[in-house]
Structures are given as C-alpha cells and as structure tokens.
Design a protein around this motif. Structure first.
Motif, PDB file in Angstrom:
ATOM      1  N   GLY A 126      57.031  92.445  99.519  1.00 44.55           N
ATOM      2  CA  GLY A 126      57.455  91.083  99.852  1.00 44.55           C
ATOM      3  C   GLY A 126      56.277  90.161 100.086  1.00 44.55           C
ATOM      4  O   GLY A 126      56.271  89.012  99.628  1.00 44.55           O
ATOM      5  N   CYS A 127      55.270  90.644 100.805  1.00 51.02           N
ATOM      6  CA  CYS A 127      54.060  89.836 101.037  1.00 51.02           C
ATOM      7  C   CYS A 127      53.342  89.533  99.729  1.00 51.02           C
ATOM      8  O   CYS A 127      52.855  88.407  99.520  1.00 51.02           O
ATOM      9  CB  CYS A 127      53.121  90.566 101.995  1.00 51.02           C
ATOM     10  N   LEU A 128      53.267  90.515  98.844  1.00 51.70           N
ATOM     11  CA  LEU A 128      52.588  90.300  97.562  1.00 51.70           C
ATOM     12  C   LEU A 128      53.324  89.277  96.713  1.00 51.70           C
ATOM     13  O   LEU A 128      52.693  88.417  96.065  1.00 51.70           O
ATOM     14  CB  LEU A 128      52.459  91.630  96.809  1.00 51.70           C
ATOM     15  N   LEU A 129      54.656  89.321  96.695  1.00 50.42           N
ATOM     16  CA  LEU A 129      55.427  88.336  95.927  1.00 50.42           C
ATOM     17  C   LEU A 129      55.209  86.934  96.489  1.00 50.42           C
ATOM     18  O   LEU A 129      55.027  85.964  95.720  1.00 50.42           O
ATOM     19  CB  LEU A 129      56.913  88.688  95.962  1.00 50.42           C
ATOM     20  N   ALA A 130      55.222  86.799  97.824  1.00 49.87           N
ATOM     21  CA  ALA A 130      54.980  85.492  98.435  1.00 49.87           C
ATOM     22  C   ALA A 130      53.558  85.014  98.141  1.00 49.87           C
ATOM     23  O   ALA A 130      53.338  83.822  97.855  1.00 49.87           O
ATOM     24  CB  ALA A 130      55.209  85.569  99.944  1.00 49.87           C
ATOM     25  N   ALA A 131      52.594  85.930  98.208  1.00 44.75           N
ATOM     26  CA  ALA A 131      51.204  85.563  97.911  1.00 44.75           C
ATOM     27  C   ALA A 131      51.060  85.083  96.472  1.00 44.75           C
ATOM     28  O   ALA A 131      50.380  84.080  96.199  1.00 44.75           O
ATOM     29  CB  ALA A 131      50.289  86.762  98.173  1.00 44.75           C
ATOM     30  N   ILE A 132      51.696  85.786  95.546  1.00 50.67           N
ATOM     31  CA  ILE A 132      51.627  85.371  94.128  1.00 50.67           C
ATOM     32  C   ILE A 132      52.249  83.992  93.951  1.00 50.67           C
ATOM     33  O   ILE A 132      51.707  83.137  93.231  1.00 50.67           O
ATOM     34  CB  ILE A 132      52.351  86.414  93.242  1.00 50.67           C
ATOM     35  N   ALA A 133      53.392  83.744  94.619  1.00 57.19           N
ATOM     36  CA  ALA A 133      54.059  82.451  94.503  1.00 57.19           C
ATOM     37  C   ALA A 133      53.162  81.321  94.990  1.00 57.19           C
ATOM     38  O   ALA A 133      53.009  80.286  94.313  1.00 57.19           O
ATOM     39  CB  ALA A 133      55.364  82.471  95.298  1.00 57.19           C
ATOM     40  N   PHE A 134      52.550  81.498  96.161  1.00 56.88           N
ATOM     41  CA  PHE A 134      51.696  80.439  96.692  1.00 56.88           C
ATOM     42  C   PHE A 134      50.388  80.310  95.902  1.00 56.88           C
ATOM     43  O   PHE A 134      49.831  79.205  95.790  1.00 56.88           O
ATOM     44  CB  PHE A 134      51.418  80.682  98.174  1.00 56.88           C
ATOM     45  N   TYR A 135      49.910  81.390  95.344  1.00 55.13           N
ATOM     46  CA  TYR A 135      48.730  81.312  94.484  1.00 55.13           C
ATOM     47  C   TYR A 135      49.053  80.483  93.237  1.00 55.13           C
ATOM     48  O   TYR A 135      48.237  79.654  92.810  1.00 55.13           O
ATOM     49  CB  TYR A 135      48.278  82.717  94.085  1.00 55.13           C
ATOM     50  N   MET A 136      50.243  80.701  92.672  1.00 57.76           N
ATOM     51  CA  MET A 136      50.663  79.914  91.507  1.00 57.76           C
ATOM     52  C   MET A 136      50.800  78.447  91.865  1.00 57.76           C
ATOM     53  O   MET A 136      50.440  77.564  91.067  1.00 57.76           O
ATOM     54  CB  MET A 136      51.996  80.471  90.980  1.00 57.76           C
ATOM     55  N   LYS A 137      51.298  78.160  93.064  1.00 60.55           N
ATOM     56  CA  LYS A 137      51.446  76.764  93.471  1.00 60.55           C
ATOM     57  C   LYS A 137      50.089  76.095  93.653  1.00 60.55           C
ATOM     58  O   LYS A 137      49.883  74.962  93.207  1.00 60.55           O
ATOM     59  CB  LYS A 137      52.244  76.677  94.768  1.00 60.55           C
ATOM     60  N   VAL A 138      49.169  76.788  94.318  1.00 62.76           N
ATOM     61  CA  VAL A 138      47.831  76.221  94.540  1.00 62.76           C
ATOM     62  C   VAL A 138      47.132  75.942  93.221  1.00 62.76           C
ATOM     63  O   VAL A 138      46.454  74.918  93.052  1.00 62.76           O
ATOM     64  CB  VAL A 138      46.987  77.181  95.412  1.00 62.76           C
ATOM     65  N   ASN A 139      47.309  76.844  92.257  1.00 59.98           N
ATOM     66  CA  ASN A 139      46.639  76.696  90.965  1.00 59.98           C
ATOM     67  C   ASN A 139      47.518  76.004  89.917  1.00 59.98           C
ATOM     68  O   ASN A 139      47.146  75.956  88.741  1.00 59.98           O
ATOM     69  CB  ASN A 139      46.221  78.078  90.450  1.00 59.98           C
ATOM     70  N   GLU A 140      48.678  75.478  90.362  1.00 60.81           N
ATOM     71  CA  GLU A 140      49.586  74.711  89.502  1.00 60.81           C
ATOM     72  C   GLU A 140      49.920  75.466  88.211  1.00 60.81           C
ATOM     73  O   GLU A 140      49.816  74.939  87.107  1.00 60.81           O
ATOM     74  CB  GLU A 140      48.988  73.337  89.192  1.00 60.81           C
ATOM     75  N   THR A 141      50.340  76.709  88.419  1.00 57.77           N
ATOM     76  CA  THR A 141      50.720  77.567  87.301  1.00 57.77           C
ATOM     77  C   THR A 141      52.198  77.938  87.417  1.00 57.77           C
ATOM     78  O   THR A 141      52.624  78.454  88.449  1.00 57.77           O
ATOM     79  CB  THR A 141      49.882  78.857  87.299  1.00 57.77           C
ATOM     80  N   ALA A 142      52.970  77.679  86.368  1.00 53.09           N
ATOM     81  CA  ALA A 142      54.403  78.007  86.333  1.00 53.09           C
ATOM     82  C   ALA A 142      55.093  77.555  87.621  1.00 53.09           C
ATOM     83  O   ALA A 142      55.765  78.344  88.300  1.00 53.09           O
ATOM     84  CB  ALA A 142      54.606  79.499  86.103  1.00 53.09           C
ATOM     85  N   LEU A 143      54.957  76.272  87.946  1.00 56.02           N
ATOM     86  CA  LEU A 143      55.466  75.754  89.212  1.00 56.02           C
ATOM     87  C   LEU A 143      56.976  75.915  89.361  1.00 56.02           C
ATOM     88  O   LEU A 143      57.484  76.032  90.486  1.00 56.02           O
ATOM     89  CB  LEU A 143      55.086  74.277  89.361  1.00 56.02           C
ATOM     90  N   GLN A 144      57.698  75.915  88.242  1.00 60.37           N
ATOM     91  CA  GLN A 144      59.156  76.053  88.330  1.00 60.37           C
ATOM     92  C   GLN A 144      59.586  77.413  88.863  1.00 60.37           C
ATOM     93  O   GLN A 144      60.699  77.581  89.371  1.00 60.37           O
ATOM     94  CB  GLN A 144      59.796  75.802  86.955  1.00 60.37           C
ATOM     95  N   ALA A 145      58.712  78.396  88.757  1.00 55.16           N
ATOM     96  CA  ALA A 145      59.045  79.751  89.226  1.00 55.16           C
ATOM     97  C   ALA A 145      58.656  79.976  90.677  1.00 55.16           C
ATOM     98  O   ALA A 145      59.062  80.986  91.280  1.00 55.16           O
ATOM     99  CB  ALA A 145      58.345  80.792  88.346  1.00 55.16           C
ATOM    100  N   VAL A 146      57.889  79.061  91.261  1.00 54.79           N
ATOM    101  CA  VAL A 146      57.365  79.264  92.616  1.00 54.79           C
ATOM    102  C   VAL A 146      58.470  79.395  93.672  1.00 54.79           C
ATOM    103  O   VAL A 146      58.455  80.353  94.467  1.00 54.79           O
ATOM    104  CB  VAL A 146      56.376  78.140  92.989  1.00 54.79           C
ATOM    105  N   PRO A 147      59.462  78.479  93.742  1.00 51.91           N
ATOM    106  CA  PRO A 147      60.482  78.611  94.796  1.00 51.91           C
ATOM    107  C   PRO A 147      61.226  79.941  94.746  1.00 51.91           C
ATOM    108  O   PRO A 147      61.389  80.603  95.778  1.00 51.91           O
ATOM    109  CB  PRO A 147      61.426  77.434  94.522  1.00 51.91           C
TER     110      PRO A 147
END
Length: 481
Positions: A356-377
């Motif tokens: 769970g922590c890794l999935l949340a970390a990947i999501a926020f990493y994608m948001k910070v780097n503006e990658t696949a933003l539609q998948a972040v939430p």
C-alpha cells in the motif's frame, strides 16, 4: 488434576518452565472430582464479560474520532484559532501517555475491573467538561481526561479479556477490542456529521455507562485474584466463567502453580524488566508496538482526507470508505486470528502495508513528475485503502493480543505500561511529524513508511512466536526462561 513445575531451591535462580500436566486418571477422586463434571461448557459468561469490557474499547474509539467531524463547529462557536484547536486535538495523546504509565500499577493494585471503573469515570468527567466548555481551557481539560481514559483502556481491556478467556477463544475475543475501537471511531465520524459537537460529546457517555453497570455483573480476572491470594474468589470467578458444570481443576491448578512459582521470584523493578529472564517478552511486546505505530498509521489515519485531496480524490467519499473498510476487515481479522494464528496475520498485514505504501509513493511520484496524471487519484486511493485494510487485518489488533499474552503476571503491570507508553509515544510522534514529512516529500514519506513496515516483517519472522492454542502459562513459560 495437578500441575508440577520445577522450581530451583534458590529464589534468585528460579526459572519458569512449562507446566507438566499429569494424566487425569491418576488424579480423579471423590464425588466432586473431574469424573463428575464435564470438561467443557458454553462460555456465555466469557462472551458477556468481553462485551462489557469492550465497551471501554468503543469509548476509546469515540474519543479518538471526536475531533475530526467537530473541528469547524467548535472553532466557530468558541472562536478558537487553528493553534488552539490543534492543542485540543493533540493533547489527547498526552493524556493517553499518562494513562499508559499509570494503567499497569492501577490494574495490579485495584484489579482489572477497578481500573476499568476508574477509566470510565475519568472519561465521563472529560466528556462533561467538553459539553459544558465555553473556552479553550475547559475543552483541553476535558480532552486530556478522555485521553487518560483511552490510555488506561488500551492496556486493561485486552489484558482482562486475555485473562478470562479459554485458549481456543482468546485470540478472537481479544481482537474484538480493536474491532470496537474501529466501531467507535467510525460511528463518531458518521454521526458527527449530523449532531452538534456538544451532543456528540454526550454520546461518549453511553459506552461508559454501559461499562460501569456491566462491571457489577461480571467476575474479576481469576488470574489477578490468584495473584492477590484470594483463592476462594479465584475459584468462584473461574467456575463462573467456564460454567457451573465444567471441571476447572486442571486449569485452576495450572494457574495457581504458575503464580506460586512467580511469587518466589524477586519483585521486579522497572530496570529489571530487561533482565535476561524477562528480556525476550519485553522485546516482543515493545517491538510490536514500535512496528504498529512507526509504520505510519496515525499519520495516514489522522490526515486521510488531506491525503485524498492531495491526490485529487473526494475527501468525504474516501473517508467514509475508509471508516467502513476498517470495521469490516477488523471483524474478519477477529474471525481468523484463532484459525490462522497471530504470526501469519502479522506477516500478511505487514506485506499489505508495504504494498500500500509503495502504491501511494508511486502515485505521488507520478504527480510530482506530471506523469500519467489521470491515473494518480485511483492509484493513490488504492494504495491508501490497501494500507488501511492491511493494518486492520493484523497489525492493528494482533500486537495488543500478543502483548496481553506474553508478560508473566508478576511483571504484567510494569511491562504492559511500558509497551502501552511506547505505543502512545509512537502515535504522537507519527501524527506530529506526518505533515512535515509530506512537506519534505510526498512520495518519500510513503517510501519511508514502506521501509519501516518491511523491517517490521523481518522482526515478526525472527522474534515473534506463535501463541495460538496455548494457555497463558505455557506461552510465558516458553518465552521467559
């Protein structure tokens, strides 16, 4: 039925060994002997006593869940600044730490039921102070008092349940403690949206009232009575818990023999908890509390709404989903703990926390780097809900179950207070540092928690024993030798 333990001639050299139970046939005698009674019965009094005790757990949850839905209303009516309300919210953990420090000595001195009465009375006073509050001072005093009650409940309830339960039910019944905490939090979240903050405070009186009234109808912990030398009361309480037609000779003799052995040992002081004889149980109990709290649960729990908003997801939907999910999964954990065992649940729970922590970390990493933003939430919500579900499945309840099982009764007060204090200190530290860590790095925060939870898995594998299906005396004799 008789039970024998080898006790060294020298008190200082005494070692606690697993009891040796003689064959029933050698000891059956007289019309009152085991041949005249059944060996098992319906443990309705154990269930009822557990229900009464976990009213304290529900009161615990109601205290913890109170501040979240009432923040805007209290601040508006009493003109509190954000800093003043923050003190109101966080002072709960300081009260809980005080409760943790005093819970063991109180429970040892006036009994498990006496400690529950004290805790309920303090909670009632705290809720009334909040209800009648006209300023920050009365609010803080009330919140501190309810926090103290939480600290005492968090230790005494699982210990009381463990000491009254037969070994085949002990894990499931002790887990009901965590289930009722989750229920208290979730109900406070939900009804807090429709009730005023003063009326919500009054609802906190209900579980306390049920607890106090129920304590008049249930027996005291037999093991505590035996430790206090109240042999007749001990036998009456044990018979009442097991059923009037149940043969309690073997269990009573085992408990008495074990406590007799413990009484020959020196009365341990705080530093003596770290003596070789007790060190392993202290490491297990305190270590599990570190694993439970430092893995990030209170940061995630207290700021779930903000995490969802940061990820671009609805805070209200996410919070309600979280509240429902933790109740369901905690209930499932209570069902499986005496079937699957403590250790497997901890390992499954820890693995889910890491993922769970890794999935949340990947999501926020994608948001910070503006990658696949539609998948972040979706990715962030999946990670957080998996984290909450995994914690509820094992790491939330099992450390309390194991803590209630592993400490010998002569050190249970001091060692239990130490473990509970560490738990509440970790709760405060995690909740205090969470916003600072998120400001530093959103994905870095969850990577840090993933690493801590991975270390917790190693701790469970290497240090924590399986206690399923064993009496408290057998568990403690195996560990503390």
């Amino acid at each position: 039925m008789a039970i024998k333990e080898d006790v060294e001639n020298s008190v200082q050299e005494a070692e606690i060994r697993e009891p040796l139970i003689q064959d029933n046939n050698n000891l059956a005698h007289g019309e009152d002997g085991p041949s005249q009674k059944s060996s098992s019965g319906h443990p309705w009094m154990v269930y009822f006593s557990t229900f009464v005790a976990v009213c304290g757990s529900y009161a615990f949850g109601a205290c913890a869940g109170y501040s979240s839905p009432t923040q805007s209303a209290i601040r508006e009516e009493l003109s509190l600044s954000l800093a003043e309300y923050s003190v109101f919210g966080s002072i709960l953990t300081f009260g809980a730490m005080i409760g943790a420090i005093t819970s063991g000595p109180i429970a040892d001195f006036i009994g498990r039921k006496g400690a529950l009465r004290v805790s309920a009375a303090v909670c009632v006073a705290g809720w009334l102070a909040i209800y009648f509050a006209e300023g920050a001072l009365a609010l803080d005093i009330g919140r501190l008092a309810t926090g103290y009650g939480m600290g005492v409940f968090s230790y005494v309830v699982p210990v009381f349940i463990a000491e009254i339960s037969p070994k085949n039910l002990r894990g499931a019944l002790t887990t009901v403690n965590q289930f009722m905490i989750c229920m208290g939090v979730s109900v406070a979240f939900i009804i807090g949206t429709v009730l005023s903050w003063r009326v919500l405070a009054l609802t906190g009186l209900v579980p306390c009232a049920v607890l106090v009234l129920g304590l008049f109808l249930i027996p005291e912990s037999p093991r505590w009575l035996a430790k206090r030398g109240r042999e007749k009361d001990f036998e009456v309480a044990l018979q009442k818990l097991r059923g009037k037609d149940v043969d309690i000779i073997q269990e009573a003799a085992e408990i008495q023999d074990y406590i007799t052995t413990l009484e020959q040992l020196p009365k341990p002081k705080l530093l003596e908890l770290f003596h070789k004889r007790y060190l392993r149980s202290v490491i297990i109990g305190v270590g599990l509390m570190v694993c439970q709290q430092f893995g990030g649960i209170n940061g995630v729990c207290f700021y779930t709404g903000e995490i969802f908003e940061t990820a671009g997801f609805s805070s209200s939907i996410g919070t309600i989903t979280y509240a429902i999910l933790q109740v369901i999964v905690t209930g499932m954990g209570a069902f499986f703990i005496d079937r699957a065992g403590r250790k497997p649940l901890l390992l499954v729970s820890g693995s889910g926390l890491v993922l769970g922590c890794l999935l949340a970390a990947i999501a926020f990493y994608m948001k910070v780097n503006e990658t696949a933003l539609q998948a972040v939430p979706a990715l962030a919500v999946t990670g957080i809900l998996l984290y909450i579900a995994s914690f509820s499945a094992g790491m939330g309840a099992v450390p309390w179950v194991v803590m209630s099982e592993i400490f010998p009764i002569n050190i249970k007060g001091q060692a239990g207070s130490l473990a509970t204090l560490v738990n509440w200190f970790g709760a405060w530290l995690c909740s205090y540092t969470f916003n600072f860590l998120m400001s530093w790095s959103t994905y870095g925060t969850f990577l840090l928690y993933a690493a801590i939870n991975a270390l917790a898995i190693l701790f469970v594998i290497m240090i924590v024993p399986e206690t399923k299906g064993r009496t408290l005396e057998q568990i403690q004799a195996a560990i503390n030798k």
